[in-house]
Every structure is written in structure tokens, then in C-alpha cells.
Design a protein around this motif. Structure first.
Motif, PDB file in Angstrom:
ATOM      1  N   SER A 114       0.807  -1.230   0.000  1.00  0.00           N
ATOM      2  CA  SER A 114       0.000   0.000   0.000  1.00  0.00           C
ATOM      3  C   SER A 114       0.837   1.276   0.000  1.00  0.00           C
ATOM      4  CB  SER A 114      -0.937   0.002   1.220  1.00  0.00           C
ATOM      5  OG  SER A 114      -0.204  -0.173   2.419  1.00  0.00           O
ATOM      6  N   ASN A 115       2.134   1.171  -0.284  1.00  0.00           N
ATOM      7  CA  ASN A 115       3.028   2.342  -0.279  1.00  0.00           C
ATOM      8  C   ASN A 115       2.943   3.108   1.043  1.00  0.00           C
ATOM      9  OD1 ASN A 115       3.946   2.002  -3.021  1.00  0.00           O
ATOM     10  ND2 ASN A 115       1.959   2.776  -3.682  1.00  0.00           N
ATOM     11  N   THR A 116       2.808   2.377   2.143  1.00  0.00           N
ATOM     12  CA  THR A 116       2.646   2.986   3.456  1.00  0.00           C
ATOM     13  C   THR A 116       4.009   3.376   4.016  1.00  0.00           C
ATOM     14  OG1 THR A 116       0.657   1.692   3.886  1.00  0.00           O
ATOM     15  CG2 THR A 116       1.780   2.622   5.791  1.00  0.00           C
ATOM     16  N   LEU A 117       4.286   4.668   4.051  1.00  0.00           N
ATOM     17  CA  LEU A 117       5.598   5.158   4.476  1.00  0.00           C
ATOM     18  C   LEU A 117       5.792   5.015   5.981  1.00  0.00           C
ATOM     19  CD1 LEU A 117       5.867   8.436   2.357  1.00  0.00           C
ATOM     20  CD2 LEU A 117       6.758   6.162   1.815  1.00  0.00           C
ATOM     21  N   LEU A 118       7.012   4.746   6.375  1.00  0.00           N
ATOM     22  CA  LEU A 118       7.385   4.707   7.783  1.00  0.00           C
ATOM     23  C   LEU A 118       7.838   6.098   8.214  1.00  0.00           C
ATOM     24  CD1 LEU A 118       8.040   3.070  10.400  1.00  0.00           C
ATOM     25  CD2 LEU A 118      10.354   2.812   9.475  1.00  0.00           C
ATOM     26  N   THR A 119       7.268   6.604   9.293  1.00  0.00           N
ATOM     27  CA  THR A 119       7.665   7.903   9.833  1.00  0.00           C
ATOM     28  C   THR A 119       8.178   7.722  11.257  1.00  0.00           C
ATOM     29  OG1 THR A 119       5.430   8.385  10.704  1.00  0.00           O
ATOM     30  CG2 THR A 119       5.913   9.072   8.442  1.00  0.00           C
ATOM     31  N   THR A 120       9.118   8.553  11.652  1.00  0.00           N
ATOM     32  CA  THR A 120       9.698   8.433  12.995  1.00  0.00           C
ATOM     33  C   THR A 120       9.479   9.671  13.860  1.00  0.00           C
ATOM     34  OG1 THR A 120      11.823   9.187  12.107  1.00  0.00           O
ATOM     35  CG2 THR A 120      11.473   6.805  12.250  1.00  0.00           C
ATOM     36  N   GLY A 121       9.310  10.826  13.263  1.00  0.00           N
ATOM     37  CA  GLY A 121       9.182  12.063  14.048  1.00  0.00           C
ATOM     38  C   GLY A 121       7.787  12.268  14.574  1.00  0.00           C
ATOM     39  N   GLY A 266       3.188  15.203  14.310  1.00  0.00           N
ATOM     40  CA  GLY A 266       4.428  14.940  13.578  1.00  0.00           C
ATOM     41  C   GLY A 266       4.185  14.409  12.184  1.00  0.00           C
ATOM     42  N   ASP A 267       5.166  13.665  11.693  1.00  0.00           N
ATOM     43  CA  ASP A 267       5.176  13.233  10.302  1.00  0.00           C
ATOM     44  C   ASP A 267       4.013  12.315   9.940  1.00  0.00           C
ATOM     45  OD1 ASP A 267       7.504  14.674  10.127  1.00  0.00           O
ATOM     46  OD2 ASP A 267       8.841  12.942  10.216  1.00  0.00           O
ATOM     47  N   ALA A 268       3.496  11.541  10.892  1.00  0.00           N
ATOM     48  CA  ALA A 268       2.400  10.616  10.594  1.00  0.00           C
ATOM     49  C   ALA A 268       1.149  11.358  10.146  1.00  0.00           C
ATOM     50  CB  ALA A 268       2.094   9.753  11.815  1.00  0.00           C
ATOM     51  N   ALA A 269       0.984  12.610  10.577  1.00  0.00           N
ATOM     52  CA  ALA A 269      -0.179  13.398  10.167  1.00  0.00           C
ATOM     53  C   ALA A 269      -0.190  13.612   8.657  1.00  0.00           C
ATOM     54  CB  ALA A 269      -0.192  14.738  10.900  1.00  0.00           C
ATOM     55  N   ALA A 270       0.998  13.781   8.065  1.00  0.00           N
ATOM     56  CA  ALA A 270       1.080  13.946   6.609  1.00  0.00           C
ATOM     57  C   ALA A 270       0.655  12.669   5.893  1.00  0.00           C
ATOM     58  CB  ALA A 270       2.496  14.343   6.204  1.00  0.00           C
ATOM     59  N   CYS A 271       0.879  11.512   6.523  1.00  0.00           N
ATOM     60  CA  CYS A 271       0.449  10.248   5.931  1.00  0.00           C
ATOM     61  C   CYS A 271      -1.071  10.095   6.017  1.00  0.00           C
ATOM     62  CB  CYS A 271       1.144   9.082   6.613  1.00  0.00           C
ATOM     63  SG  CYS A 271       2.934   9.062   6.328  1.00  0.00           S
ATOM     64  N   LEU A 272      -1.660  10.584   7.093  1.00  0.00           N
ATOM     65  CA  LEU A 272      -3.121  10.647   7.150  1.00  0.00           C
ATOM     66  C   LEU A 272      -3.651  11.553   6.047  1.00  0.00           C
ATOM     67  CD1 LEU A 272      -4.134  10.980  10.938  1.00  0.00           C
ATOM     68  CD2 LEU A 272      -4.709   9.120   9.376  1.00  0.00           C
ATOM     69  N   GLN A 273      -2.902  12.620   5.779  1.00  0.00           N
ATOM     70  CA  GLN A 273      -3.300  13.561   4.730  1.00  0.00           C
ATOM     71  C   GLN A 273      -3.325  12.889   3.355  1.00  0.00           C
ATOM     72  OE1 GLN A 273      -4.800  16.617   4.835  1.00  0.00           O
ATOM     73  NE2 GLN A 273      -3.060  18.018   4.980  1.00  0.00           N
TER      74      GLN A 273
END
Length: 483
Positions: A114-121, A266-273
């Protein structure tokens, strides 16, 4: 004189002409054996109505590619980033992140399917029940500076809905962009006036896949079950809580409504976006892009998270596959909470196999339910899980609607997906996959609190249930795959 034999002869001929081609089509689609058998049984038992029922509810949108993401800006870039992360995950570093390495196979799976990116911040806060969740959401919305994006299955025009509406109208007047997606079936009671009032104030709101008679098709079955909020591309919310008073006040017949939600910074919010942008493009044919919506990843220290979506717009059942790998790899414990326990065969076998391997497998489901068919279908899985050594608990303090999974020491998932084939196969869902020991400890404490309000079901006791009880289970088990 009317010849009854000729009448039944024509009915039989009509059945042969229509039912046999439909049956062949169902078989050739290679659905799960349970779904195939259920539909074939309906065609045999209620020939004419069974065909109509299949036309209305039985279409497979994932295979017909009705939900296309073609035209979505940033999709190629997302795939490129996912490919880059795949090359980097697992490489030797001076100070390797043991929590990431421990879950490397799940991370790679989600990058691939699913092209699900890993974020750490990221910073993560666990929110228990509606009151804390709404308080946190409203506080962050009040502080929004550029945009507010909301996507919900249920969006009600009640006290909570009215309070949210007032805040959104005020923020729009301050120049903040507001976009809302509501599921058309889940929010069926939302009046047109509510939409009109928001649009007049400059707020963009769209229903997801309108379902209207006589145009009713199987789209009634493919629902947007996501519950996500994104604020300024930096703050996000995800979990089981919709916009409705019941999440604070409970319901008369069910009592207190117990749920679980997450606040992400953090960065995970952009993935929700990313998920919201894809759905927004589907309902409005408008693209959302730019650094104001997608801030550059900080790659800072923090909680590692992947935000995964699944649904008919993806080639793979991403969330179900990640659950399967996590459960199959479990060494110590599997703690699962779900309002509807209707696992596909692969996940059912994975749970049974884990328990037979002496993994501590515990599942909490509600004893009272807001969906009668789902309740009885959930009960139909209890005995075979108990026989394998899985410990089953019925929640007692009202209705539990939480959806979370904890495996061993550093894997957990909280989101919108129930542990049932409808969520995994047909609904649009989203889950946060969290690889962090500290968060896992918090979620385990959360689980133990829920366990204190539950009663354990013992196999001998369960086997003594009445014949009528067993008949209800069996019927629900047969019928439910069609919905």
C-alpha cells in the motif's frame, strides 16, 4: 383456462436462463469459498429474488477497479519514497533501531502492498472514550492556522455535531480552509440543510458514494468507515470515534460507549493527509497538494508509525495482511479488542495456531451490540477459538467499540478497522501501526482496564448454550458474508 403447469414451466425456464449464468460468474470471480457458497445457496433457495439481491449487493468493486486513484497528484512520488524506504529498511547502522528491526517484515509488507511510508518524528497520545477525544479534537481545531480536514463514517447533527459546526464556521471566517467527507450511508440522517449551511459559509463538504433509490447498487456495501482528522498537516486523529453524542452519552439499550482513539503529532499526520487527499479527489475531483498540506518529513527522533489504508481502491487487503503477519510471528502475547469478531479464515487460523503454540491470546468483544447480525456472527466464532486455547472475554460495562491489536512488546495497531471480513475486504479503512515499547505498555494497561470490565467465557459453559442460541449463530454465520 389458466394452466398452472405452464406458469411454473416458464418460471423454471427463467431460472435456468438467469441463475446459471450468475452462478457461473460468481464461481469464476474466485471469491472466498464462504462468500461463493453463501451466494449460490441464495440463488438456489430464492431463485428470482436471489438474482436481484446479488445485483444490488453482490458486486466486487476491488476486482472491477471502479475506485481508481488515477489522476491523484503525488501518487508517483509516494511510490518512489516507498521504494527508497524499502531499500533502506534493514540496512546496518551504527545504532540500529531495534523496534523497527523487530518489525521489519511488517514494515516492508506495508511499503509493498500500500506504499505505506514509515515515519519516525511522531508523538502519540492514547485517548480513551469520547469525552477526552472530542476535547482534544476541538482544542486542536480551534488552534488551526491553515486547514482542517475531517473524514467520518457517522457525522450527526446533534449536540456534538452542532458544537463542531460552530467551531468550523468560526475558523472558516478566520480564513482557515475546511474540507469534510462524510459517508452517505453512515451519515444518512444528516439533513441537506446541514450541508447547505456549511457550504454557504465557505466550507466544502461532500458525501462519499451517494446511495439513492432507485439507483441503489452494491455501493451500499462499500462504505467509507474511516474516522480521521488532519490539522495543518502536522496534527492528526484516528480511531473508532465518530461525530455523535453516543460516544459521550452512550445509548439507552447499550449503556456506556467505550472506545479508543489516537492523537498524532508529527510526520504521521502527513500520511493521514495522503489518505484524505485520495478520498477528496474521489468525491470532488480536486487535488490537494503543496507543502502547506504535506510538510517535509522531519525524520526526527520519536515514535515509529506507519499509517495504512485499505479498501477497494487498493490491490491488496493491506491491514488484514499486516495483522496476519503480526499474529503469525507472535512469540508471547496477542491482545485484541474488536466490536465485531468475524475474521477471514486465514486470520482465524492464525489466531488458533498462535494459541496452540502457547502464545497468550486474549480477545475482548461486546456482549451487547449495536448490530444484531454482527453480534450473532461474532458469537459463532467463539467455540472454535476457545477449543484452540484462545481466551475470550465479553465486555460488561456497556458497549465496547474499540479497535486495537497488541502483539508482543513493540507492535500495536489502533484504527478504524474492525476484526471482520467486511472491514478487511469491502470497507475503506485506516489504521496506525506503531512500533514502540513505551506505547505498547500504555496500550497493554489500557487492555487490562478493559479486561477488568469483562467476564471470561469458559468452553464448558459456552457449550451449554441453548439450541436456539446456536441456530441464531449458524444462520448469522451463513448470511453475513453476503453483506
Amino acid at each position: 383456462m389458466f394452466d398452472l403447469s405452464h406458469f411454473w414451466g416458464w418460471i423454471y425456464m427463467l431460472f435456468l436462463i438467469t441463475a446459471i449464468p450468475v452462478a457461473l460468474m460468481i464461481i469464476l470471480e474466485k471469491r472466498s469459498p464462504f462468500k461463493t457458497a453463501a451466494w449460490l445457496m441464495v440463488l438456489i433457495l430464492v431463485p428470482i429474488f436471489g438474482i436481484l439481491f446479488f445485483v444490488v449487493f453482490g458486486q466486487e468493486y476491488r476486482k472491477t477497479k471502479k475506485f481508481s486513484r488515477k489522476g491523484l497528484k503525488g501518487l508517483n512520488k509516494l511510490r518512489t519514497l516507498a521504494s527508497e524506504q524499502l531499500r533502506e529498511i534493514g540496512k546496518t547502522h551504527p545504532e540500529p533501531d531495534h523496534e523497527i528491526l523487530a518489525n521489519e517484515n511488517i514494515i516492508k509488507l506495508l511499503l509493498n502492498n500500500s506504499n505505506t511510508l514509515l515515519t519516525t518524528g511522531n508523538q502519540v497520545e492514547l485517548l480513551k472514550d469520547g469525552e477526552k477525544t472530542f476535547e482534544a479534537i476541538f482544542t486542536e481545531i480551534e488552534a488551526a492556522r491553515h486547514h482542517i480536514h475531517l473524514e467520518y463514517y457517522i457525522f450527526s447533527d446533534d449536540k456534538i455535531g452542532s458544537r463542531l459546526k460552530e467551531i468550523l464556521v468560526r475558523k472558516r471566517a478566520q480564513g482557515v480552509e475546511v474540507r469534510i467527507i462524510v459517508d452517505d450511508v453512515g451519515s444518512w440522517d444528516l439533513r441537506k440543510k446541514y450541508f447547505a449551511d456549511l457550504r454557504v459559509k465557505g466550507i466544502e463538504i461532500f458525501p462519499f458514494m451517494e446511495v439513492r433509490f432507485p439507483r441503489l447498487t452494491s455501493r451500499v456495501n462499500y462504505r467509507n468507515h474511516r474516522k480521521i482528522v488532519i490539522i495543518d498537516g502536522k496534527i492528526g486523529f484516528i480511531g473508532g470515534i465518530n461525530i455523535a453524542d453516543r460516544y459521550v452519552e452512550g445509548m439507552p439499550k447499550l449503556g456506556h460507549w467505550r472506545d479508543t482513539h489516537l492523537q498524532l503529532k508529527g510526520d504521521a499526520a502527513a500520511c493521514l493527509q495522503v489518505i484524505f487527499a485520495a478520498d477528496w479527489y474521489f468525491v470532488s475531483h480536486k487535488n490537494i497538494y503543496g507543502y502547506r498540506y504535506f510538510p517535509k518529513f522531519t525524520e526526527a527522533a520519536g515514535t515509529p508509525i506507519q499509517i495504512s489504508a485499505s479498501g477497494p481502491d487498493y490491490n491488496w487487503e493491506a491491514i488484514a495482511q499486516a495483522f496476519f503477519v503480526a499474529i503469525s510471528n507472535a512469540q508471547k502475547k496477542i491482545y485484541l479488542v474488536t466490536p465485531y469478531l468475524m475474521p477471514p479464515q486465514a486470520l482465524l487460523t492464525a489466531l488458533q495456531t498462535a494459541a496452540l503454540s502457547n502464545v497468550d491470546v486474549r480477545i475482548i468483544i461486546p456482549e451487547k451490540s449495536d448490530a444484531r447480525l454482527s453480534k450473532w456472527c461474532s458469537f459463532s466464532y467463539v467455540e472454535q477459538l476457545l477449543e484452540a486455547g484462545v481466551r475470550i472475554y465479553f465486555y460488561q460495562n456497556g458497549f465496547i467499540h474499540s479497535k486495537y491489536l497488541l502483539v508482543d512488546d513493540s507492535f500495536s495497531s489502533v484504527g478504524t478497522s474492525n476484526f471482520d471480513f467486511r472491514s478487511f475486504e469491502t470497507n475503506f479503512e485506516a489504521n496506525a501501526f506503531i512500533y514502540n515499547r513505551a506505547f505498547s505498555k500504555k496500550l497493554q494497561a489500557h487492555f487490562m482496564d478493559d479486561l477488568q470490565n469483562s467476564r471470561e467465557i469458559e468452553l464448558p459453559q459456552w457449550q451449554q448454550r441453548s439450541t436456539l442460541f446456536k441456530v441464531r449463530e449458524s444462520l448469522a454465520h451463513i448470511v453475513s458474508p453476503m453483506f
